[in-house]
Design an enzyme around this catalytic site. Structure first.
Site, PDB file in Angstrom:
ATOM      1  N   HIS A   1      40.446 -56.270  54.542  1.00  0.00           N
ATOM      2  CA  HIS A   1      41.433 -55.742  54.976  1.00  0.00           C
ATOM      3  C   HIS A   1      42.487 -56.883  55.138  1.00  0.00           C
ATOM      4  O   HIS A   1      41.835 -57.807  55.695  1.00  0.00           O
ATOM      5  CB  HIS A   1      41.729 -54.908  56.151  1.00  0.00           C
ATOM      6  CG  HIS A   1      40.731 -55.427  57.156  1.00  0.00           C
ATOM      7  ND1 HIS A   1      39.610 -55.274  57.463  1.00  0.00           N
ATOM      8  CD2 HIS A   1      41.201 -56.141  58.217  1.00  0.00           C
ATOM      9  CE1 HIS A   1      39.095 -55.912  58.525  1.00  0.00           C
ATOM     10  NE2 HIS A   1      40.021 -56.228  59.194  1.00  0.00           N
TER      11      HIS A   1
ATOM     12  N   ASP B   1      48.446 -50.213  61.811  1.00  0.00           N
ATOM     13  CA  ASP B   1      47.251 -50.883  62.772  1.00  0.00           C
ATOM     14  C   ASP B   1      47.166 -49.990  63.904  1.00  0.00           C
ATOM     15  O   ASP B   1      48.519 -49.769  64.683  1.00  0.00           O
ATOM     16  CB  ASP B   1      47.092 -52.415  62.911  1.00  0.00           C
ATOM     17  CG  ASP B   1      45.877 -52.833  63.475  1.00  0.00           C
ATOM     18  OD1 ASP B   1      45.210 -53.279  62.975  1.00  0.00           O
ATOM     19  OD2 ASP B   1      45.427 -52.249  64.545  1.00  0.00           O
ATOM     20  N   ILE B   2      45.992 -49.531  64.243  1.00  0.00           N
ATOM     21  CA  ILE B   2      46.119 -48.472  65.293  1.00  0.00           C
ATOM     22  C   ILE B   2      46.346 -49.471  66.842  1.00  0.00           C
ATOM     23  O   ILE B   2      46.830 -48.609  67.794  1.00  0.00           O
ATOM     24  CB  ILE B   2      44.580 -47.834  65.412  1.00  0.00           C
ATOM     25  CG1 ILE B   2      44.747 -46.490  66.164  1.00  0.00           C
ATOM     26  CG2 ILE B   2      43.584 -48.720  65.937  1.00  0.00           C
ATOM     27  CD1 ILE B   2      43.471 -45.736  66.069  1.00  0.00           C
TER      28      ILE B   2
ATOM     29  N   HIS C   1      45.553 -58.381  57.306  1.00  0.00           N
ATOM     30  CA  HIS C   1      46.666 -58.020  57.942  1.00  0.00           C
ATOM     31  C   HIS C   1      47.764 -58.535  57.680  1.00  0.00           C
ATOM     32  O   HIS C   1      48.116 -59.676  57.259  1.00  0.00           O
ATOM     33  CB  HIS C   1      46.179 -58.711  59.343  1.00  0.00           C
ATOM     34  CG  HIS C   1      44.980 -58.291  60.043  1.00  0.00           C
ATOM     35  ND1 HIS C   1      44.877 -57.357  61.109  1.00  0.00           N
ATOM     36  CD2 HIS C   1      43.790 -58.582  59.943  1.00  0.00           C
ATOM     37  CE1 HIS C   1      43.768 -57.306  61.361  1.00  0.00           C
ATOM     38  NE2 HIS C   1      42.901 -57.959  60.643  1.00  0.00           N
TER      39      HIS C   1
ATOM     40  N   SER D   1      36.148 -57.062  62.572  1.00  0.00           N
ATOM     41  CA  SER D   1      35.299 -55.817  63.419  1.00  0.00           C
ATOM     42  C   SER D   1      35.167 -54.571  62.519  1.00  0.00           C
ATOM     43  O   SER D   1      34.460 -53.691  62.723  1.00  0.00           O
ATOM     44  CB  SER D   1      36.263 -55.559  64.623  1.00  0.00           C
ATOM     45  OG  SER D   1      37.486 -55.064  64.207  1.00  0.00           O
TER      46      SER D   1
ATOM     47  N   GLY E   1      36.556 -62.918  63.508  1.00  0.00           N
ATOM     48  CA  GLY E   1      37.005 -61.900  64.185  1.00  0.00           C
ATOM     49  C   GLY E   1      36.965 -60.436  63.598  1.00  0.00           C
ATOM     50  O   GLY E   1      37.875 -59.567  64.126  1.00  0.00           O
TER      51      GLY E   1
HETATM   52  P1  5GP Z   1      39.465 -56.909  62.191  1.00  0.00           P
HETATM   53  O1  5GP Z   1      39.281 -57.343  63.393  1.00  0.00           O
HETATM   54  O2  5GP Z   1      38.307 -56.452  61.461  1.00  0.00           O
HETATM   55  O3  5GP Z   1      40.418 -58.115  61.076  1.00  0.00           O
HETATM   56  O4  5GP Z   1      40.891 -55.855  61.967  1.00  0.00           O
HETATM   57  C1  5GP Z   1      40.423 -54.383  62.107  1.00  0.00           C
HETATM   58  C2  5GP Z   1      41.783 -53.775  62.475  1.00  0.00           C
HETATM   59  O5  5GP Z   1      41.589 -52.629  62.116  1.00  0.00           O
HETATM   60  C3  5GP Z   1      42.055 -53.928  64.092  1.00  0.00           C
HETATM   61  O6  5GP Z   1      43.212 -54.516  63.886  1.00  0.00           O
HETATM   62  C4  5GP Z   1      41.981 -52.663  64.670  1.00  0.00           C
HETATM   63  O7  5GP Z   1      43.150 -52.263  65.461  1.00  0.00           O
HETATM   64  C5  5GP Z   1      42.317 -51.566  63.428  1.00  0.00           C
HETATM   65  N1  5GP Z   1      41.482 -50.510  63.382  1.00  0.00           N
HETATM   66  C6  5GP Z   1      40.355 -50.070  63.665  1.00  0.00           C
HETATM   67  N2  5GP Z   1      40.141 -48.858  63.339  1.00  0.00           N
HETATM   68  C7  5GP Z   1      41.230 -48.177  63.010  1.00  0.00           C
HETATM   69  C8  5GP Z   1      41.768 -46.888  62.691  1.00  0.00           C
HETATM   70  O8  5GP Z   1      40.710 -46.001  62.521  1.00  0.00           O
HETATM   71  N3  5GP Z   1      42.848 -46.678  62.308  1.00  0.00           N
HETATM   72  C9  5GP Z   1      43.753 -47.714  62.318  1.00  0.00           C
HETATM   73  N4  5GP Z   1      45.071 -47.429  61.797  1.00  0.00           N
HETATM   74  N5  5GP Z   1      43.401 -48.963  62.421  1.00  0.00           N
HETATM   75  C10 5GP Z   1      42.169 -49.286  62.932  1.00  0.00           C
END
Ligand code: 5GP
Ligand code: ZN
Length: 113
Positions: free
Chosen positions: A99, A29-30, A101, A94, A92
Site C-alpha cells: 500500500h 486510512d482508518i 500512503h 503492519s 513499520g
Molecule cells: P503500514 O503500517 O502497514 O504501512 O500501514 C497500514 C495502514 O493501514 C495503517 O495506517 C492502518 O491505520 C491502516 N489500516 C489497517 N487496517 C485497516 C482497515 O481495515 N481499514 C482501513 N481503512 N485502514 C486500515
C-alpha cells in the site's frame, strides 16, 4: 480470505473508497496521521514493496499515478504531500498487502520517526 486489504478490494470489508479503477483502489486510512491520509493499493495481492518484482513494476508505478490524481482531488497538490511505502518490521509495515500512503494537509517532519 485473511488479508484485510483483499477484503476491502472484494467489498467484503467496509472502507471509505475515494477512487478505484481496474488495477487499484484508494481509501481513507482508518487511523489517519494527517488531515488527508489515503492508502492506494493494487487489486492484486502483493505482500510488500520487496515482493514487487519486475512483473509488478507497472502495478507499483500505477499506485503513484493514482496518488497524484487523488491528491489533486483532495486539493493538496499545490501545498505538497508525502508518499510512503513501508517494507517489513523495521519499515513499520503492519498490513502485508502492499500500500502507498498519501499524507497531506499539514507540514511533514523530516527525518521520519
Ligand atoms: P503500514 O503500517 O502497514 O504501512 O500501514 C497500514 C495502514 O493501514 C495503517 O495506517 C492502518 O491505520 C491502516 N489500516 C489497517 N487496517 C485497516 C482497515 O481495515 N481499514 C482501513 N481503512 N485502514 C486500515
Ligand atoms: Zn491482500
Amino acid at each position: 480470505m485473511a488479508c484485510v486489504f483483499c477484503q476491502i478490494v472484494a467489498g467484503e470489508r467496509p472502507a471509505n473508497i475515494v477512487y478505484e479503477d481496474e488495477r487499484a483502489v484508494a481509501f481513507r486510512d482508518i487511523n489517519p496521521q494527517a488531515p488527508t491520509h489515503i492508502l492506494i493499493i493494487p487489486r492484486e495481492h502483493i505482500d510488500g514493496p520487496a515482493d514487487a518484482g519486475a512483473d509488478n513494476e507497472m502495478v507499483i508505478g500505477h499506485l503513484v499515478a493514482v496518488a497524484a490524481r487523488v491528491a489533486a482531488d483532495e486539493g493538496i497538490s499545490a501545498g505538497g504531500y508525502r508518499l510512503v511505502l513501508n517494507q517489513g518490521r523495521n519499515g513499520g509495515q503492519s498490513v502485508f498487502h502492499v500500500h502507498l500512503h498519501l499524507l497531506g494537509g499539514r507540514r511533514m517532519g523530516w527525518p521520519p520517526g
